[in-house]
Design an enzyme around this catalytic site. Structure first.
Site, short mmCIF file in Angstrom:
data_model
loop_
_atom_site.label_atom_id
_atom_site.label_comp_id
_atom_site.label_asym_id
_atom_site.label_seq_id
_atom_site.Cartn_x
_atom_site.Cartn_y
_atom_site.Cartn_z
N ASP A 46 0.83 -1.21 0.00
CA ASP A 46 0.00 0.00 0.00
C ASP A 46 0.86 1.25 0.00
OD1 ASP A 46 -3.10 -0.64 0.85
OD2 ASP A 46 -1.75 -2.12 1.70
N ASP A 132 -6.49 4.71 -4.75
CA ASP A 132 -6.43 3.61 -3.80
C ASP A 132 -5.27 2.73 -4.23
OD1 ASP A 132 -6.77 1.61 -1.96
OD2 ASP A 132 -8.95 1.55 -2.15
N ASP A 135 -6.43 -1.55 -3.36
CA ASP A 135 -7.83 -1.70 -2.98
C ASP A 135 -8.10 -3.18 -2.76
OD1 ASP A 135 -10.51 -1.20 -2.56
OD2 ASP A 135 -11.01 -1.17 -4.69
N THR A 137 -7.07 -4.81 0.44
CA THR A 137 -5.83 -5.24 1.11
C THR A 137 -5.97 -6.65 1.69
OG1 THR A 137 -5.41 -2.93 1.69
CG2 THR A 137 -4.07 -4.59 2.79
N HIS A 227 -18.15 -5.58 4.80
CA HIS A 227 -18.20 -4.53 3.79
C HIS A 227 -19.60 -4.38 3.19
CE1 HIS A 227 -13.60 -4.85 2.90
NE2 HIS A 227 -13.88 -4.25 4.02
N SER A 251 -12.29 -5.75 -3.74
CA SER A 251 -11.78 -4.59 -4.47
C SER A 251 -12.61 -4.19 -5.69
CB SER A 251 -10.33 -4.83 -4.92
OG SER A 251 -10.27 -5.61 -6.11
N LYS A 254 -14.30 -6.06 -8.89
CA LYS A 254 -15.72 -6.36 -9.14
C LYS A 254 -16.26 -5.49 -10.27
CE LYS A 254 -16.81 -5.78 -4.74
NZ LYS A 254 -15.51 -5.84 -4.05
N ARG A 268 -23.40 -3.37 -3.19
CA ARG A 268 -22.68 -3.15 -1.93
C ARG A 268 -23.62 -2.39 -1.02
NH1 ARG A 268 -16.81 -2.55 -0.42
NH2 ARG A 268 -16.63 -0.96 1.18
N ASP A 281 -12.60 4.27 -3.42
CA ASP A 281 -13.09 2.90 -3.58
C ASP A 281 -14.04 2.76 -4.77
OD1 ASP A 281 -11.75 1.61 -1.51
OD2 ASP A 281 -13.24 2.22 -0.02
#
Length: 340
Positions: A46, A132, A135, A137, A227, A251, A254, A268, A281
């Protein structure tokens, strides 16, 4: 010539270099991680990826603010971790021939400076980048899907986005096709993909699957139950008549997967009433899906608002699908939410 051709090229070169850095970490199996205040893991990848990408942006677009995920306070306190990240940045930069276009990080101090250049608060500014560096992690740590994501936002609209997915199959129908894809989009110009190992000019257009019946769709959703509400999403799938099992991955891979037709719907739904999605994100994925023939809204049908700072504070949840079926998906979302 594309309005943002130069920005797209620089972004792709920077994301490629960052993807190389993540591969070095994966290959060495030294995914040293620490914890941030929100308890999410942060790896050396990261930090290193944020340093090389912002280093490139500072070389080419030195006035542009960056809204990035990481900051350097942990590295400033830990000599060993800081030196490790610096060595990674040097190694990753040595694998490409992009120095004349995007430069390279000059020193250990610059690693810290570049990382902290990503602390912009964003908001209603003329031009900024959302980054990011890794994205997903947790996906990276377990050897699953993750993405390196960089987007350009002009007057609060995402106008260019790049997503690097080092672990995504080149051909989802062929396990032997190898891993590593890079996706890009410019507003009004379509969405594209190419293998990470291929030249920039080899990118080919991609598009979402043309579905008229949502029951034939497949879901793509987060691995982490923390999430997104898997239970509500299962009810939505049932409401739509979807019988295919959901594909779960971490991440913005998708977004990339549904944009090229591997799946059809990305949901989501928030598990907390107070959670605010971060702009990094969703910025790149939002544009990629839109340019591939889809629509991305929140769960109430509102477009994502990137003018509010570091978060999408005016939006709740994410619903992404092709233009034809998205209204039906939203209707099912509203039905399940009303019943909950």
């Amino acid at each position: 010539m594309s309005l943002y051709a130069h920005e797209r090229r620089i972004a792709e070169l920077a994301v490629e270099r960052a993807c190389k850095l993540t591969s070095i970490v994966s290959d060495s199996q030294q995914k040293d991680s620490v914890s941030k205040s929100d308890h999410s893991p942060v790896t050396v990848a990261d930090f290193g990826a944020q340093a090389v990408i912002i280093g490139a942006l500072q070389t080419v677009f030195p006035e542009d603010p960056v809204v990035g995920e990481e900051e350097s306070s942990i590295l400033r306190k830990d000599d060993g971790l800081r030196e490790h990240v610096w060595r990674l940045v040097q190694e990753a930069s040595g694998f490409d021939n992009y120095q004349t276009e995007i430069g390279q990080v000059e020193s250990e101090k610059k690693v810290l400076d570049y990382i902290d250049w990503g602390r912009s608060e964003g908001g209603k500014v003329k031009r900024m980048w959302a980054l990011d560096p890794v994205d997903g992690t947790k996906g990276f740590l377990r050897g699953g899907q993750f993405a390196v994501c960089l987007a350009l936002i002009v007057d609060s609209k995402v106008v260019m986005g790049v997503i690097g997915c080092p672990n995504l199959l080149v051909d989802p129908a062929d396990e032997s096709s190898g891993n590593g894809m890079i996706f890009s989009a410019v507003i009004g110009e379509g969405a594209f993909s190419r293998p990470l190992a291929s030249p920039i000019d080899s990118a080919m257009p991609i598009s979402m699957r043309s579905l008229t019946d949502p029951s034939a769709a497949s879901f793509c959703e987060s691995v982490e139950a923390g999430h997104s509400s898997h239970g509500q999403q299962a009810k939505i799938a049932q409401s739509l008549g979807i019988t295919k099992p959901s594909v779960r991955m971490d991440s913005q891979a998708k977004y990339a997967s549904i944009a090229r037709g591997d799946g059809d719907i990305y949901l989501r739904l928030p598990v907390s009433a107070t959670y605010e999605e971060k702009i990094w994100d969703h910025a790149s994925g939002n544009l990629l899906v839109a340019e591939a023939g889809g629509i991305v809204t929140d769960m109430y049908g509102n477009p994502l608002d990137f003018s509010q700072g570091r978060t999408l504070k005016k939006n709740k949840g994410i619903v992404a699908a092709s233009k034809v079926i998205q209204p039906k998906v939203l209707e099912a979302v509203q039905k399940v939410l009303h019943e909950s």
